[in-house]
Write a protein that holds these residues in place. Structure first.
Motif, PDB file in Angstrom:
ATOM      1  N   GLY A 438      -0.539  -0.135  15.636  1.00 33.70           N
ATOM      2  CA  GLY A 438      -0.669   0.595  14.382  1.00 33.70           C
ATOM      3  C   GLY A 438      -2.121   0.931  14.137  1.00 33.70           C
ATOM      4  N   ASN A 439      -2.348   1.802  13.156  1.00 34.62           N
ATOM      5  CA  ASN A 439      -3.720   2.181  12.844  1.00 34.62           C
ATOM      6  C   ASN A 439      -4.086   1.672  11.448  1.00 34.62           C
ATOM      7  OD1 ASN A 439      -2.942   4.262  10.832  1.00 34.62           O
ATOM      8  ND2 ASN A 439      -2.125   5.309  12.646  1.00 34.62           N
ATOM      9  N   TYR A 440      -5.377   1.773  11.159  1.00 33.09           N
ATOM     10  CA  TYR A 440      -5.873   1.228   9.879  1.00 33.09           C
ATOM     11  C   TYR A 440      -5.373   2.032   8.683  1.00 33.09           C
ATOM     12  CZ  TYR A 440      -8.948  -0.189   6.146  1.00 33.09           C
ATOM     13  OH  TYR A 440      -9.430  -0.622   4.942  1.00 33.09           O
ATOM     14  N   LEU A 441      -5.124   3.314   8.857  1.00 33.15           N
ATOM     15  CA  LEU A 441      -4.636   4.127   7.735  1.00 33.15           C
ATOM     16  C   LEU A 441      -3.293   3.620   7.231  1.00 33.15           C
ATOM     17  CD1 LEU A 441      -5.593   7.753   8.849  1.00 33.15           C
ATOM     18  CD2 LEU A 441      -6.734   6.274   7.175  1.00 33.15           C
ATOM     19  N   ASP A 442      -2.454   3.130   8.166  1.00 34.04           N
ATOM     20  CA  ASP A 442      -1.171   2.552   7.740  1.00 34.04           C
ATOM     21  C   ASP A 442      -1.399   1.299   6.903  1.00 34.04           C
ATOM     22  OD1 ASP A 442       0.158   4.527   9.102  1.00 34.04           O
ATOM     23  OD2 ASP A 442       0.391   3.328  10.938  1.00 34.04           O
ATOM     24  N   VAL A 443      -2.341   0.467   7.326  1.00 40.41           N
ATOM     25  CA  VAL A 443      -2.666  -0.740   6.557  1.00 40.41           C
ATOM     26  C   VAL A 443      -3.207  -0.370   5.187  1.00 40.41           C
ATOM     27  CG1 VAL A 443      -4.093  -2.820   6.485  1.00 40.41           C
ATOM     28  CG2 VAL A 443      -3.094  -2.061   8.644  1.00 40.41           C
ATOM     29  N   LEU A 444      -4.114   0.594   5.141  1.00 38.56           N
ATOM     30  CA  LEU A 444      -4.724   1.016   3.880  1.00 38.56           C
ATOM     31  C   LEU A 444      -3.682   1.569   2.931  1.00 38.56           C
ATOM     32  CD1 LEU A 444      -7.397   1.371   2.362  1.00 38.56           C
ATOM     33  CD2 LEU A 444      -7.582   3.652   3.381  1.00 38.56           C
ATOM     34  N   SER A 445      -2.781   2.391   3.439  1.00 37.64           N
ATOM     35  CA  SER A 445      -1.734   2.966   2.600  1.00 37.64           C
ATOM     36  C   SER A 445      -0.801   1.890   2.059  1.00 37.64           C
ATOM     37  CB  SER A 445      -0.939   3.997   3.409  1.00 37.64           C
ATOM     38  OG  SER A 445       0.136   4.505   2.646  1.00 37.64           O
ATOM     39  N   ALA A 446      -0.396   0.963   2.923  1.00 35.60           N
ATOM     40  CA  ALA A 446       0.503  -0.115   2.487  1.00 35.60           C
ATOM     41  C   ALA A 446      -0.178  -1.022   1.462  1.00 35.60           C
ATOM     42  CB  ALA A 446       0.959  -0.921   3.696  1.00 35.60           C
ATOM     43  N   GLN A 447      -1.459  -1.272   1.651  1.00 36.30           N
ATOM     44  CA  GLN A 447      -2.200  -2.118   0.712  1.00 36.30           C
ATOM     45  C   GLN A 447      -2.289  -1.451  -0.646  1.00 36.30           C
ATOM     46  OE1 GLN A 447      -6.033  -3.305   2.192  1.00 36.30           O
ATOM     47  NE2 GLN A 447      -6.570  -4.450   0.336  1.00 36.30           N
ATOM     48  N   SER A 448      -2.553  -0.162  -0.673  1.00 40.31           N
ATOM     49  CA  SER A 448      -2.637   0.576  -1.942  1.00 40.31           C
ATOM     50  C   SER A 448      -1.285   0.589  -2.649  1.00 40.31           C
ATOM     51  CB  SER A 448      -3.110   2.011  -1.685  1.00 40.31           C
ATOM     52  OG  SER A 448      -4.404   2.018  -1.128  1.00 40.31           O
ATOM     53  N   GLN A 449      -0.210   0.780  -1.901  1.00 43.97           N
ATOM     54  CA  GLN A 449       1.122   0.768  -2.507  1.00 43.97           C
ATOM     55  C   GLN A 449       1.451  -0.600  -3.106  1.00 43.97           C
ATOM     56  OE1 GLN A 449       3.826   2.071   0.537  1.00 43.97           O
ATOM     57  NE2 GLN A 449       3.183   4.218   0.439  1.00 43.97           N
ATOM     58  N   LEU A 450       1.074  -1.665  -2.408  1.00 44.48           N
ATOM     59  CA  LEU A 450       1.339  -3.005  -2.925  1.00 44.48           C
ATOM     60  C   LEU A 450       0.550  -3.263  -4.200  1.00 44.48           C
ATOM     61  CD1 LEU A 450       2.548  -5.809  -2.726  1.00 44.48           C
ATOM     62  CD2 LEU A 450       0.703  -6.434  -1.135  1.00 44.48           C
ATOM     63  N   LEU A 451      -0.726  -2.853  -4.214  1.00 43.33           N
ATOM     64  CA  LEU A 451      -1.535  -3.033  -5.419  1.00 43.33           C
ATOM     65  C   LEU A 451      -0.934  -2.287  -6.602  1.00 43.33           C
ATOM     66  CD1 LEU A 451      -4.084  -3.974  -6.897  1.00 43.33           C
ATOM     67  CD2 LEU A 451      -5.254  -1.947  -5.990  1.00 43.33           C
ATOM     68  N   GLY A 452      -0.571  -1.035  -6.384  1.00 43.89           N
ATOM     69  CA  GLY A 452       0.016  -0.256  -7.471  1.00 43.89           C
ATOM     70  C   GLY A 452       1.315  -0.847  -7.969  1.00 43.89           C
ATOM     71  N   ALA A 453       2.148  -1.335  -7.057  1.00 43.12           N
ATOM     72  CA  ALA A 453       3.430  -1.930  -7.456  1.00 43.12           C
ATOM     73  C   ALA A 453       3.216  -3.201  -8.261  1.00 43.12           C
ATOM     74  CB  ALA A 453       4.271  -2.208  -6.208  1.00 43.12           C
ATOM     75  N   GLN A 454       2.259  -4.021  -7.859  1.00 45.52           N
ATOM     76  CA  GLN A 454       1.975  -5.255  -8.609  1.00 45.52           C
ATOM     77  C   GLN A 454       1.439  -4.944 -10.000  1.00 45.52           C
ATOM     78  OE1 GLN A 454      -0.676  -7.174  -5.752  1.00 45.52           O
ATOM     79  NE2 GLN A 454       0.936  -8.620  -5.155  1.00 45.52           N
ATOM     80  N   GLN A 455       0.550  -3.984 -10.093  1.00 39.11           N
ATOM     81  CA  GLN A 455       0.000  -3.606 -11.396  1.00 39.11           C
ATOM     82  C   GLN A 455       1.095  -3.048 -12.308  1.00 39.11           C
ATOM     83  OE1 GLN A 455      -3.113  -0.940 -10.095  1.00 39.11           O
ATOM     84  NE2 GLN A 455      -4.687  -2.536 -10.189  1.00 39.11           N
ATOM     85  N   ALA A 456       1.973  -2.225 -11.752  1.00 40.07           N
ATOM     86  CA  ALA A 456       3.063  -1.661 -12.551  1.00 40.07           C
ATOM     87  C   ALA A 456       4.000  -2.755 -13.040  1.00 40.07           C
ATOM     88  CB  ALA A 456       3.831  -0.623 -11.733  1.00 40.07           C
ATOM     89  N   LEU A 457       4.287  -3.753 -12.200  1.00 45.09           N
ATOM     90  CA  LEU A 457       5.176  -4.846 -12.602  1.00 45.09           C
ATOM     91  C   LEU A 457       4.547  -5.664 -13.718  1.00 45.09           C
ATOM     92  CD1 LEU A 457       7.745  -6.467 -12.215  1.00 45.09           C
ATOM     93  CD2 LEU A 457       6.576  -7.791 -10.421  1.00 45.09           C
ATOM     94  N   ALA A 458       3.251  -5.931 -13.622  1.00 51.69           N
ATOM     95  CA  ALA A 458       2.572  -6.689 -14.682  1.00 51.69           C
ATOM     96  C   ALA A 458       2.613  -5.932 -16.000  1.00 51.69           C
ATOM     97  CB  ALA A 458       1.125  -6.968 -14.272  1.00 51.69           C
TER      98      ALA A 458
END
Length: 500
Positions: A438-458
Motif C-alpha cells: 500500500g501507499n502512504y496516501l491510503d494511510v493518510l486518507s484512512a487516518q483522516s476518515q477515522l479522525l472525522g468519524a470520532q469527532q462526529a461521534l463525540a
C-alpha cells in the motif's frame, strides 16, 4: 349660596328639582360603553400534538423529578447544581422581585382598610399691639391640641378588592418566576457541564490522533531509511503532528472556557472553575415522555403558570378601571381636644369633632377614564397573547426535543458503525503500508476518515445529552404545584370575565 340659606318658600320650590338634577348628573357621567378586551385564551387541547408525539418510541411515564439532573449519574454535577441553587445573583434578583410584589400587595390591602392617625402639638404666638390692638397684642398666647383623624373609603363597586386581588395574582406570578429562575439556572449548569464533557472528549480524540501521527512518522522514517519512501512522505507524515497538537490545544481552550462558564453560573470567579474535575462518563438515561400532553403541561411549565397568573391580574385591573366610572363614597372624621393650657386638655369643654361624609361622581374627565379602561383592556390582551405564545412555544419545544432525541439515537448508532469501519480501514491501510503493498496516501486518507468519524461521534453524544436536558426542561424541569394549591389557574374556564 347653599340651599339652607334660601327662604323657606324658595327651598320648597327647589326640592323637586333635586332628583332631576341628580338624573342629569348621572346622565352626564363618563360611560364605559363600547370598551372591552379582545384577547381569548387558547385551549391547550386545540393545539394538536398527538400525531407528532405518537411517533416517539419513548416510554410513557410521569413528569420529570425536581432533581432530574441526578439521572446523569455524576456526583460532581449534583454538587455543582446544589451550590448554584444555594445562592446566585439571578436567584437573588428573582427573590427580590417576589418581595417587591408582596409589598405591593400589602399596599393594595391597606387601601381597603380604614385609616386612623393621631396628632398632637402646641402652638404659641405673641403679636404686636400695633398690628392687632391692645386686646390681643403685647402678650403671649398658646394652645395645645390632640386630634384623631379617621378616614375610610367605602368600596361600593369592588374596585379596591379587585386591585388587591390583582396584586395577589402578581405575587403568585412572581413566586412562579422565582421557581423558573431556579430551573433555568439548573439547566444552564447541566448544559455547561455537558459542554465540559464534550471538550474532554475532543481532548481524548486529539491525543489519539497525535499518537497515531507519531507512530506513522516512525514508520515512514523507517521506510525512507530502507529506501522505500522519499522525503515527501516523511514531510507529509510529520505535518500531521502539529495539526494534532493544534487540535489538542483547541480542546484545552474549550475545557478552560467550559470551566469558566460553570464558575460564572455558580456566581463565583474564574478560579472556581479550576477546581472542577473532568466529568464522569455521562450517559443518557432512559428518557420517558408523559402521556398526558398537552393539557397537563399547563400546570408543569412555570412560564405558562406565571403567564396565566398575569392574565388573571390583568383581568382584575379591568374591574378596577371600570369601578372608577361609578360614584365613590368616603367617610372622614376628626375629633380631638384643644385648650390654651396643656393641663386643660382633659376638660369637657376642650373637645371638638368633625364628620365629613362625601360622595363624588365623575361627570367629565376629558376622556381620562375611558383611556384608562382602554389601557387596561390592552394590558389584558397583551397578557393573553403572552400566555398563548408561551403555550405554543412550550409544545414546540417538547416536539423539537422529542424529535431530536429520536433522531440523535439513530444517528449515534450509525456513527458508531462509521467509527468502527473507519478504524478497521485505518488498521488495514497501516498493515498494507507496512507490508509494502500500500501507499502512504491510503494511510493518510484512512487516518483522516477515522479522525472525522470520532469527532462526529463525540459531537452527537454531546447533542444527545443536551437534547435529554432540554426535553426535561421543556417538560417543566420538575416544577410541581405548591402544596397550598397556589399553582395558578390553568384552564380558560377559571379565568376572570373582563368581557362582561
Amino acid at each position: 349660596m347653599t340651599l339652607s340659606s334660601l327662604s323657606p318658600s324658595l327651598r320648597r320650590r327647589c326640592r323637586p328639582l333635586l332628583p332631576a338634577t341628580l338624573v342629569l348628573a348621572l346622565a352626564a357621567c363618563a360611560s364605559s360603553g363600547g370598551l372591552q378586551p379582545q384577547g381569548r385564551l387558547l385551549d391547550a387541547d386545540s393545539l394538536h400534538s398527538e400525531r407528532t408525539l405518537a411517533t416517539s418510541d419513548l416510554a410513557v411515564a410521569a413528569f420529570p423529578a425536581s432533581d432530574w439532573w441526578r439521572a446523569f449519574g455524576d456526583p460532581q454535577l449534583d454538587a455543582l447544581v446544589a451550590e448554584a441553587l444555594a445562592g446566585h445573583p439571578s436567584l437573588d434578583a428573582a427573590d427580590a422581585r417576589l418581595r417587591q410584589a408582596q409589598a405591593q400587595a400589602g399596599v393594595a390591602r391597606a387601601d381597603r382598610l380604614p385609616s386612623l392617625s393621631v396628632s398632637g402639638g402646641y402652638t404659641g404666638v405673641r403679636l404686636p399691639e400695633s398690628m392687632v390692638g391692645e386686646e390681643l397684642g403685647g402678650r403671649y398666647m398658646g394652645s395645645g391640641q390632640v386630634a384623631f383623624d379617621f378616614s375610610y373609603g367605602v368600596d361600593l363597586w369592588g374596585g379596591k378588592r379587585a386591585s388587591w386581588e390583582a396584586a395577589v395574582d402578581t405575587v403568585h406570578a412572581a413566586a412562579v418566576d422565582a421557581q423558573a429562575a431556579r430551573l433555568k439556572l439548573a439547566s444552564g449548569i447541566v448544559q455547561a457541564y455537558v459542554e465540559l464533557d464534550r471538550a474532554w472528549r475532543a481532548n481524548d480524540i486529539a491525543e489519539q490522533e497525535l499518537e497515531r501521527a507519531r507512530k506513522t512518522v516512525q514508520l515512514v522514517r523507517q521506510r525512507r531509511a530502507a529506501g522505500i519512501d522519499s522525503d515527501l512522505q516523511v514531510r507529509q507524515a510529520e505535518a500531521r503532528i502539529p495539526a494534532a497538537q493544534q487540535q489538542l490545544q483547541a480542546a484545552q481552550q474549550q475545557i478552560d472556557a467550559a470551566r469558566t462558564a460553570l464558575a460564572a453560573l455558580l456566581g463565583q470567579g474564574p478560579d472556581r472553575g479550576l477546581g472542577i474535575a473532568r466529568p464522569q462518563a455521562l450517559d443518557v438515561a432512559a428518557l420517558q415522555l408523559p402521556g398526558v400532553l398537552p393539557s397537563e403541561l399547563l400546570g408543569r411549565r412555570p412560564d405558562i403558570v406565571a403567564a396565566r397568573w398575569r392574565v388573571e391580574a390583568a383581568g382584575k385591573q379591568i374591574k378596577v378601571a371600570k369601578a372608577r366610572f361609578y360614584p365613590s363614597f368616603n367617610l372622614t372624621a376628626l375629633a380631638g381636644v384643644v385648650a390654651p393650657n396643656v393641663g386643660d386638655l382633659l376638660r369637657s369643654g376642650s373637645t371638638f369633632a368633625y364628620l365629613g361624609p362625601a360622595l363624588s361622581l365623575p361627570i367629565f374627565e376629558g376622556g381620562r377614564l375611558r383611556a384608562g379602561l382602554s389601557g387596561a383592556d390592552a394590558q389584558y390582551d397583551l397578557a393573553v397573547a403572552g400566555y398563548n405564545q408561551a403555550l405554543v412555544d412550550a409544545l414546540r419545544e417538547v416536539a423539537d426535543q422529542v424529535n431530536a432525541v429520536r433522531s440523535l439515537e439513530q444517528q449515534v448508532q450509525s456513527q458508531q458503525q462509521a467509527v468502527a469501519t473507519a478504524g478497521s480501514a485505518f488498521e488495514l491501510a497501516g498493515q498494507r503500508y507496512r507490508a509494502g503493498i500500500g501507499n502512504y496516501l491510503d494511510v493518510l486518507s484512512a487516518q483522516s476518515q477515522l479522525l472525522g468519524a470520532q469527532q462526529a461521534l463525540a459531537t452527537l453524544h454531546s447533542q444527545q445529552l443536551l437534547a435529554a436536558a432540554r426535553l426535561t426542561q421543556a417538560l417543566g424541569g420538575g416544577y410541581a404545584p405548591p402544596a397550598d394549591g397556589v399553582a395558578g389557574p390553568v384552564s380558560s374556564s377559571s379565568s376572570v370575565s373582563p368581557h362582561s
